[in-house]
Scaffold this active site. Structure first.
Site, mmCIF file in Angstrom:
data_model
loop_
_atom_site.group_PDB
_atom_site.id
_atom_site.type_symbol
_atom_site.label_atom_id
_atom_site.label_comp_id
_atom_site.label_asym_id
_atom_site.label_seq_id
_atom_site.Cartn_x
_atom_site.Cartn_y
_atom_site.Cartn_z
ATOM 1 N N HIS A 16 -24.235 -82.282 -35.519
ATOM 2 C CA HIS A 16 -24.980 -82.667 -36.726
ATOM 3 C C HIS A 16 -25.126 -84.188 -36.743
ATOM 4 O O HIS A 16 -24.679 -84.874 -35.806
ATOM 5 C CB HIS A 16 -24.284 -82.136 -37.975
ATOM 6 C CG HIS A 16 -22.820 -82.488 -38.057
ATOM 7 N ND1 HIS A 16 -22.370 -83.788 -38.132
ATOM 8 C CD2 HIS A 16 -21.707 -81.702 -38.058
ATOM 9 C CE1 HIS A 16 -21.052 -83.782 -38.204
ATOM 10 N NE2 HIS A 16 -20.617 -82.547 -38.137
ATOM 11 N N HIS B 1 -22.079 -86.389 -35.807
ATOM 12 C CA HIS B 1 -21.855 -86.549 -34.362
ATOM 13 C C HIS B 1 -22.895 -87.500 -33.764
ATOM 14 O O HIS B 1 -22.572 -88.357 -32.932
ATOM 15 C CB HIS B 1 -22.004 -85.207 -33.644
ATOM 16 C CG HIS B 1 -21.031 -84.147 -34.061
ATOM 17 N ND1 HIS B 1 -21.422 -83.013 -34.725
ATOM 18 C CD2 HIS B 1 -19.688 -84.054 -33.908
ATOM 19 C CE1 HIS B 1 -20.362 -82.248 -34.938
ATOM 20 N NE2 HIS B 1 -19.301 -82.857 -34.464
ATOM 21 N N VAL C 199 -20.898 -89.959 -42.196
ATOM 22 C CA VAL C 199 -22.291 -89.675 -42.562
ATOM 23 C C VAL C 199 -22.279 -88.562 -43.611
ATOM 24 O O VAL C 199 -21.560 -87.568 -43.460
ATOM 25 C CB VAL C 199 -23.110 -89.246 -41.326
ATOM 26 C CG1 VAL C 199 -24.547 -88.917 -41.716
ATOM 27 C CG2 VAL C 199 -23.080 -90.343 -40.269
HETATM 28 P P1 AMP Z 1 -15.711 -82.451 -34.402
HETATM 29 O O1 AMP Z 1 -16.808 -81.847 -33.598
HETATM 30 O O2 AMP Z 1 -15.622 -81.946 -35.802
HETATM 31 O O3 AMP Z 1 -14.380 -82.447 -33.664
HETATM 32 O O4 AMP Z 1 -16.083 -83.994 -34.576
HETATM 33 C C1 AMP Z 1 -16.307 -84.812 -33.464
HETATM 34 C C2 AMP Z 1 -16.349 -86.245 -33.921
HETATM 35 O O5 AMP Z 1 -17.392 -86.416 -34.885
HETATM 36 C C3 AMP Z 1 -15.043 -86.680 -34.606
HETATM 37 O O6 AMP Z 1 -14.737 -88.016 -34.201
HETATM 38 C C4 AMP Z 1 -15.408 -86.609 -36.064
HETATM 39 O O7 AMP Z 1 -14.646 -87.485 -36.878
HETATM 40 C C5 AMP Z 1 -16.864 -87.053 -36.031
HETATM 41 N N1 AMP Z 1 -17.552 -86.607 -37.239
HETATM 42 C C6 AMP Z 1 -17.592 -85.358 -37.764
HETATM 43 N N2 AMP Z 1 -18.289 -85.342 -38.923
HETATM 44 C C7 AMP Z 1 -18.681 -86.625 -39.152
HETATM 45 C C8 AMP Z 1 -19.416 -87.279 -40.191
HETATM 46 N N3 AMP Z 1 -19.897 -86.607 -41.232
HETATM 47 N N4 AMP Z 1 -19.623 -88.609 -40.092
HETATM 48 C C9 AMP Z 1 -19.134 -89.313 -39.040
HETATM 49 N N5 AMP Z 1 -18.441 -88.761 -38.025
HETATM 50 C C10 AMP Z 1 -18.212 -87.442 -38.080
#
Ligand code: AMP
Length: 278
Positions: free
Chosen positions: A30, A33, A172
Site C-alpha cells: 500500500h 510501503h 502514511v
Molecule cells: P509490513 O509489510 O506490515 O511488515 O510493513 C513493511 C514496512 O512498511 C514496515 O517498515 C512498516 O513499518 C512500513 N509501513 C507499514 N505501514 C506503513 C504506513 N502506513 N506508513 C509508513 N510505513 C508503513
C-alpha cells in the site's frame, strides 16, 4: 525489475549493485510501503524490496494463515516504481529444516507489542537480520507506523555492529487520519469508521502537549478518554514512553516522548503512535 526467489540467485544478481537501498515488507503493498520505496529511490542508486510473510513473528493464535496476500498486484506496483530487485523467498528457503538460530534483542522487546505478542520481536529481529545478511544493503527503510520495531531494529544493528543505516520514514495515513495498514482490509465498514478514534486519541495528546501539558498520566488519560468515546474500541495499551528505551515516563522530557496505542476493533488489532516533541 528482477524477481528472485532463492538466496543463491539473489546473491549472484546482487553483486552487480553498490549502495543498495532495502525495503523489507510482508507484501499486500500500500501507500505506506511505497513511501519507503520512494525514499529509498531518492537516496540510493538501486532499490531492493523483499516480500515475505514471516511465519516466526506470528503467535499461534494470530493471523499468519489469513494474512492478506496479493503477489501479482505487489509485483505490478513495484514494477511501476522501477524497483531493481524483488526478493520473494518461500518459508522453506528462509527456514530450512534444522535452522535454529534466533536473534534476541532483549530489553526494548519486552514491553508494548512485545508484551502483547510474546516472541514477536524474536521473529522480527531474526528475519530482518537474515534479510540484511542476504541483501547486503547500505541503507534499510522502515515505517514509523511500527515504532517499536524501528527501535528494536536500530538496537540490533548497533549491538551486532551491522554495517548499514536504518532510516525511519513517517507514517502514511488515510485522509481521515487512520494509519494505512495491510490489516485494515479486515475491518467492516462500521469498524473502519470507528477505527479513526486511534488517530483522534493521538491528535488529542498532541494538542494538549502543544498547549504545555507534560504529565504522562494526564496525556495517557486524554488518550484513554478519547478512545473510550468509541464503544467498539477494546483498548490494549496506552503508552507514553522514552523514545529509545521505551520505558514509561512520568513526565515528557525536553527531547520528547513516544505516544503509542493498541486496540482491538472486532477481530482486528490496530496500533498507532506519534512522537510528542516541540
Ligand atoms: P509490513 O509489510 O506490515 O511488515 O510493513 C513493511 C514496512 O512498511 C514496515 O517498515 C512498516 O513499518 C512500513 N509501513 C507499514 N505501514 C506503513 C504506513 N502506513 N506508513 C509508513 N510505513 C508503513
Amino acid at each position: 525489475m528482477q524477481v528472485i526467489e532463492t538466496i543463491a540467485a539473489f546473491r549472484q544478481v546482487r553483486s552487480r549493485y553498490t549502495g543498495l537501498g532495502f525495503v523489507p515488507t510482508m507484501g499486500y503493498l500500500h501507500e505506506g510501503h511505497l513511501s519507503l520505496v520512494h525514499r529509498a529511490k531518492e537516496e540510493c542508486g538501486a532499490v531492493a524490496v523483499s516480500i515475505f510473510v514471516n511465519p516466526t513473528q506470528f503467535g499461534p493464535n494470530e493471523d499468519f494463515a489469513g494474512y492478506p496476500r496479493d503477489p501479482k498486484r505487489d509485483l505490478e506496483l513495484l514494477e511501476k516504481e522501477q524497483v531493481d530487485l524483488v526478493f520473494t523467498p518461500s518459508p522453506g528457503e528462509i527456514y530450512p529444516p534444522g535452522s535454529t538460530t534466533v536473534v534476541e534483542v532483549g530489553d526494548v522487546t519486552e514491553m508494548l507489542e512485545g508484551a502483547a505478542r510474546p516472541g514477536h520481536f524474536r521473529g522480527v529481529a531474526t528475519i530482518v537480520c537474515k534479510l540484511f545478511n542476504i541483501v547486503q544493503a547500505s541503507r534499510a527503510y522502515f515505517g514509523q507506523k511500527d515504532a517499536q520495531q524501528t527501535v528494536v531494529i536500530a538496537k540490533m544493528v548497533r549491538d551486532l555492529d551491522m554495517s548499514l543505516d536504518v532510516v525511519v520514514c513517517p507514517t502514511v495515513r488515510e485522509p481521515d487520519g487512520l494509519a494505512i495498514s495491510s490489516r485494515n482490509v479486515y475491518l467492516t465498514v462500521d469498524e473502519r469508521r470507528a477505527a479513526v478514534v486511534l488517530y483522534r486519541a493521538l491528535t488529542a495528546a498532541e494538542k494538549h502537549f502543544g498547549a504545555g501539558e507534560r504529565s504522562s498520566e494526564a496525556l495517557r488519560r486524554i488518550m484513554h478518554d478519547t478512545l473510550a468515546t468509541e464503544p467498539q474500541a477494546d483498548i490494549e495499551y496506552i503508552s507514553l514512553a522514552d523514545r529509545d528505551t521505551l520505558r514509561e515516563l512520568d513526565r515528557v522530557p525536553p527531547r520528547g516522548a513516544l505516544a503509542s496505542l493498541a486496540m482491538r476493533i472486532g477481530k482486528t488489532r490496530l496500533i498507532d503512535n506519534c512522537i510528542l516533541e516541540k
